[in-house]
Design an enzyme around this catalytic site. Sequence first.
Site, PDB file in Angstrom:
ATOM      1  N   TRP A  99       0.834  -1.214   0.000  1.00 22.77           N
ATOM      2  CA  TRP A  99       0.000   0.000   0.000  1.00 22.77           C
ATOM      3  C   TRP A  99       0.857   1.248   0.000  1.00 22.77           C
ATOM      4  CZ3 TRP A  99      -4.159  -1.398  -1.988  1.00 22.77           C
ATOM      5  CH2 TRP A  99      -4.771  -2.594  -1.646  1.00 22.77           C
ATOM      6  N   ASP A 165      -2.032   6.730   6.417  1.00 26.88           N
ATOM      7  CA  ASP A 165      -3.011   5.764   5.931  1.00 26.88           C
ATOM      8  C   ASP A 165      -3.242   4.794   7.093  1.00 26.88           C
ATOM      9  OD1 ASP A 165      -4.388   3.632   4.839  1.00 26.88           O
ATOM     10  OD2 ASP A 165      -2.969   3.262   3.205  1.00 26.88           O
ATOM     11  N   LYS A 189     -12.121  -2.158   6.801  1.00 25.76           N
ATOM     12  CA  LYS A 189     -11.312  -3.036   7.643  1.00 25.76           C
ATOM     13  C   LYS A 189     -11.635  -2.947   9.129  1.00 25.76           C
ATOM     14  CE  LYS A 189      -8.234  -3.316   3.943  1.00 25.76           C
ATOM     15  NZ  LYS A 189      -7.539  -2.421   3.047  1.00 25.76           N
TER      16      LYS A 189
HETATM   17  C1  LIG Z   1      -6.950  -2.019   1.921  1.00 24.47           C
HETATM   18  C2  LIG Z   1      -5.942  -0.950   2.049  1.00 24.47           C
HETATM   19  C3  LIG Z   1      -5.839   0.069   1.093  1.00 24.47           C
HETATM   20  C4  LIG Z   1      -6.700   0.101  -0.151  1.00 24.47           C
HETATM   21  O1  LIG Z   1      -7.992   0.421   0.196  1.00 24.47           O
HETATM   22  P1  LIG Z   1      -9.117   0.553  -0.928  1.00 24.47           P
HETATM   23  O2  LIG Z   1     -10.246   1.110  -0.118  1.00 24.47           O
HETATM   24  O3  LIG Z   1      -9.375  -0.813  -1.448  1.00 24.47           O
HETATM   25  O4  LIG Z   1      -8.635   1.481  -1.953  1.00 24.47           O
HETATM   26  C5  LIG Z   1      -4.916   1.058   1.300  1.00 24.47           C
HETATM   27  N1  LIG Z   1      -4.108   1.056   2.372  1.00 24.47           N
HETATM   28  C6  LIG Z   1      -4.166   0.079   3.317  1.00 24.47           C
HETATM   29  C7  LIG Z   1      -3.255   0.136   4.478  1.00 24.47           C
HETATM   30  C8  LIG Z   1      -5.082  -0.945   3.167  1.00 24.47           C
HETATM   31  O5  LIG Z   1      -5.149  -1.905   4.089  1.00 24.47           O
END
Ligand SMILES: *Cc1c(COP(=O)(O)O)cnc(C)c1O
Length: 357
Positions: A99, A165, A189
């Site tokens: 990511w 993030d 998540k």
């Molecule tokens: C799942 C995830 C993403 C991507 O998320 P999307 O909503 O599918 O774009 C980005 N960063 C992290 C840390 C993730 O776990």
Amino acid sequence: MRKHIFNAGPCKLPDSTLENVSKAVIEFGNTGQSILEVSHRSADFQAVHDEAVALFKEVLNIPEGYHVLFLGGGASMQFCMVPFNFLKTKAAYVNTGTWATNAIKEAKMWGEVEVVASSEADGFTYYPEFTIPSDVDYMHITSNNTIRGTEIFYDPTSPVPLIADMSSDICSRPVDVSKYHMIYGGCQKNLGPAGVTFVIIKDEMLNHVVEGRMIPTMLRYKTHVDKESMYNTPPCVNIFGVKETLKWIKEMGGVKVMEERAIERANAIYNELENSKVFRPVVKEGSRSRMNIPFLLREGYESLEKEFLDFCKTKNIVGVKGHRSVGGFRASTYNACTMDDVNALISAMREFEAAHK
Ligand SMILES: *Cc1c(COP(=O)(O)O)cnc(C)c1O
């Protein structure tokens, strides 16, 4: 029968979220309409949105001077919106896995990227130490690495705006939000269903938007701050789901309790991995995520991968296949995961071990 769900995202959600979303799909409050049908401009939906924002601020202890946005596009959209809005000449990133790598790739379209630390040479098996330069437009970190299973457990002090993030560890522990200018993530998540992205942005950050740059309306943070996430139609039912999950987090005792639960789950699984003759952990001690726990078969047992996954199925355990880019296994133990789920996994590992050692 409900399975033991270890999916990495979308993931297991609290029963109350599932029940209350289901009810609202049939009839939303006393509106005589479904949450799928009701106008996002109605007072009834506005109340849902406002409650979601208020709960988020309360649960995560977000100070004054921040906005909470609920947008579309996923966390991946933020990878491009962040540099589009804020990268004038140079930004700093830590590379901690897939990511972060994706975020870096997007940022490079708008300016120079200084990768201040990376654990790539060691297969991203630890969270690298870093120093934050003072000559960059902002610093970007990925607090929890969903695929590699590493996590940072402190809030860095930064001389420049710090952006994180937190897709996969948001609300799993207390965070000092005042250390960040922006925190974002996909909600799927830890906060709710897929299809909505949260952005916690310090109002002051809007002063850092690159002057004179043409930014399409939908990709400007200011658009969404000014219109409180209602510039266009927001993902209504998903926001409802997030509100329900935040309500559950609060009722459970808040992020401190989420953290205690997460530590208990992760410790149990890591203890098992340390002591198992068949399975082994991947991530180095000190960096081990409480949300995503990758594991492998020990030497001599590598050929049993499919067999273990099939065995898990017979035990009603789903989602333990490792990410397609790394293989092996991964147990994602987000907020709604219980010790009952964890114990089911541990029993399956022990039974499998007894049958094979
Ligand atoms: C799942 C995830 C993403 C991507 O998320 P999307 O909503 O599918 O774009 C980005 N960063 C992290 C840390 C993730 O776990």
